[in-house]
Design an enzyme around this catalytic site. Structure first.
Site, PDB file in Angstrom:
ATOM      1  N   SER A  81       0.812  -1.215   0.000  1.00 53.08           N
ATOM      2  CA  SER A  81       0.000   0.000   0.000  1.00 53.08           C
ATOM      3  C   SER A  81       0.849   1.271   0.000  1.00 53.08           C
ATOM      4  O   SER A  81       0.351   2.341  -0.345  1.00 53.08           O
ATOM      5  CB  SER A  81      -0.945   0.004   1.200  1.00 53.08           C
ATOM      6  OG  SER A  81      -0.232  -0.200   2.405  1.00 53.08           O
ATOM      7  N   ASP A 136      -4.089   5.872  11.438  1.00 52.78           N
ATOM      8  CA  ASP A 136      -3.144   5.446  10.401  1.00 52.78           C
ATOM      9  C   ASP A 136      -1.905   6.322  10.532  1.00 52.78           C
ATOM     10  O   ASP A 136      -1.907   7.493  10.152  1.00 52.78           O
ATOM     11  CB  ASP A 136      -3.763   5.598   9.013  1.00 52.78           C
ATOM     12  CG  ASP A 136      -2.830   5.144   7.893  1.00 52.78           C
ATOM     13  OD1 ASP A 136      -1.659   4.811   8.174  1.00 52.78           O
ATOM     14  OD2 ASP A 136      -3.267   5.125   6.723  1.00 52.78           O
ATOM     15  N   HIS A 187       0.667   5.324   6.393  1.00 52.39           N
ATOM     16  CA  HIS A 187       0.496   5.940   5.073  1.00 52.39           C
ATOM     17  C   HIS A 187       0.548   7.453   5.200  1.00 52.39           C
ATOM     18  O   HIS A 187       0.600   7.999   6.306  1.00 52.39           O
ATOM     19  CB  HIS A 187      -0.829   5.483   4.452  1.00 52.39           C
ATOM     20  CG  HIS A 187      -0.948   3.998   4.344  1.00 52.39           C
ATOM     21  ND1 HIS A 187      -1.566   3.222   5.309  1.00 52.39           N
ATOM     22  CD2 HIS A 187      -0.506   3.133   3.407  1.00 52.39           C
ATOM     23  CE1 HIS A 187      -1.507   1.948   4.962  1.00 52.39           C
ATOM     24  NE2 HIS A 187      -0.858   1.860   3.807  1.00 52.39           N
TER      25      HIS A 187
END
Length: 446
Positions: free
Chosen positions: A152, A421, A424
């Site tokens: 990702s 998160d 990311h």
């Protein structure tokens, strides 16, 4: 006993003499290294008016290699070392102007109240990094195909590139699908995705006949991904087998960006030559615990070798490890609370982050040496330090819209608990700098 003491004293003196001679022998070598290094580096640019952070010594020396790019003016630059300086102009795009941002990284649309994280630029220690020029990148990839391969984080970088390029020409999504050849696909675990069709996508910029693709391959080699919902908590990684979901397309790609790392930290069982050679974090299984550094190196090496064997001219860039910034538990409001970059000296690169970085640098250098003057050009996109210094650039709780609406599940006097998160990057955000460097790498030699 006296004889024994005299013997040890004599032995100690001999060792002392040897060490002294060795240190004297190092002095001329150190002077020679300093002289050669001075000839190969450029002068530092004038300080940025808003920059109050003194330049740091090059960090890449400790990582096993220097990433040098020759700019148009003949200047040599190590983009991996530098500092973040305030940039009042802000990014080229935002969450409204770019339609390709993955929902979990659209921090602006999800209500993140602070905007300071949008106004920093990376200043290399010995030169300037040009701002991203979407028109130049599109001209560079006219009639070409750029593939982002990995986990990702590869997708995060690809979507950043799409947003940057869309400021010049909007792309058309021409393919959206999944592959179940050796993946769990549907559960999206470890990815926070939940939508397997987002793992394989392709866009075209019609006016330039330029293609950008995303290929999901979190280990680069063949793997059967864990499926916690079905009781499978270990990834099964086949170190000597290709992942044909992306290698089968190598003949149709002109530039490949490889980016993996975080999935190697998860529980995994490793196979090679039809045998289990070990595992990582599997105390309940009767397998040798091999850690993950050697496995990571083998996967990188295998992938780079496969690119060479594709027999097509191309640029291959391997992005180094991008550290996470969790502070405490992932479901607490302050999991990654910082609102500004680290200043020089505030943060030391962790051993694991530097080892993952060093492995990529070494394997890219080895692949480049083996390729010689062949048709494949290898580059290391060394972003570990610049990423490490941006704890403010993650979605945090804003991976979801309005995460604190209704109290976020915390009662009175109880700390807010929401999913965060801290891996990311928000878009726009620090990952845009990855693509500024990618453009310079791809332009090298032109």
């Amino acid at each position: 006993m006296g004889t024994t003491i005299q013997h040890h004293r004599h032995h100690f003196l001999n060792i002392k003499r040897i060490v002294t001679y060795f240190l004297y022998a190092l002095i001329p070598l150190a002077l020679l290294h300093y002289f050669l290094f001075s000839l190969s580096t450029c002068h530092s640019p004038p300080p940025h008016p808003n920059n109050t952070v003194p330049p740091s010594p090059p960090s890449s020396q400790a990582g096993g290699g220097r990433v040098v790019v020759v700019e148009h003016g003949g200047q040599r630059c190590d983009y991996s070392d530098g500092r973040w300086v305030f940039e009042p102009r802000g990014p080229l795009y935002n969450g409204t102007s770019c339609s390709t941002i993955k929902d979990g990284q659209n921090c602006m649309a999800h209500g993140r109240p602070d905007t300071g994280y949008l106004r920093w630029r990376w200043q290399p220690a010995q030169c300037d990094l040009p701002a991203f020029d979407p028109s130049s990148f599109l001209r560079l990839i006219r009639n070409k195909h750029v593939a982002f391969v990995g986990d990702s984080m590869a997708r995060n970088q690809a979507e950043s590139l799409l947003c940057l390029l869309a400021t010049s020409e909007p792309p058309d999504l021409v393919y959206r699908g999944s592959s179940s050849s050796n993946s769990s696909d549907g559960d999206g675990e470890g990815d926070g995705d939940g939508d397997s069709s987002s793992k394989f996508r392709r866009w075209v910029f019609p006016a330039h006949n330029a293609t950008v693709s995303i290929f999901w391959s979190p280990f680069l080699v063949k793997a059967m991904e864990k499926q916690e919902a079905r009781g499978v908590r270990h990834n099964r990684v086949f170190l000597d087998a290709f992942d044909e979901r992306w290698t089968s397309s190598l003949g149709r790609t002109d530039a490949v960006v490889l980016s993996v790392g975080h999935w190697f930290l998860l529980p995994g069982i490793y196979r090679e030559n039809d045998e289990i050679v070990g595992c990582h974090y599997c105390p309940e299984l009767n397998h040798t615990d091999t850690g993950f550094f050697d496995v990571f190196r083998k996967a990188i090496r295998r992938a780079l070798r496969e690119v060479v064997d594709a027999e097509k001219e191309k640029v291959v860039a391997a992005t180094t490890f991008s550290p996470a910034h969790f502070e405490g538990e992932w479901d607490k409001a302050g999991a990654c609370p910082k609102k500004d970059p680290y200043r020089e000296g505030e943060k030391v690169m962790q051993y694991m982050d530097n080892e993952m970085r060093r492995i990529v640098l070494e394997e890219v250098a080895a692949a480049a040496a083996a390729a010689g003057d062949g048709g494949v050009r290898f580059e290391a996109l060394d972003v570990t330090k610049l990423a490490m210094m941006r704890p403010d650039g993650h979605p945090g709780p804003y991976m979801y819209a309005n995460p604190f609406a209704g109290g976020g599940g915390g009662g009175e006097g109880e700390e807010m608990r929401v999913q965060n998160d801290c891996v990311h990057w928000c878009l726009p955000g620090p990952v845009d700098t990855f693509n500024e460097i990618l453009l310079q790498l791809m332009m090298r030699g032109r």
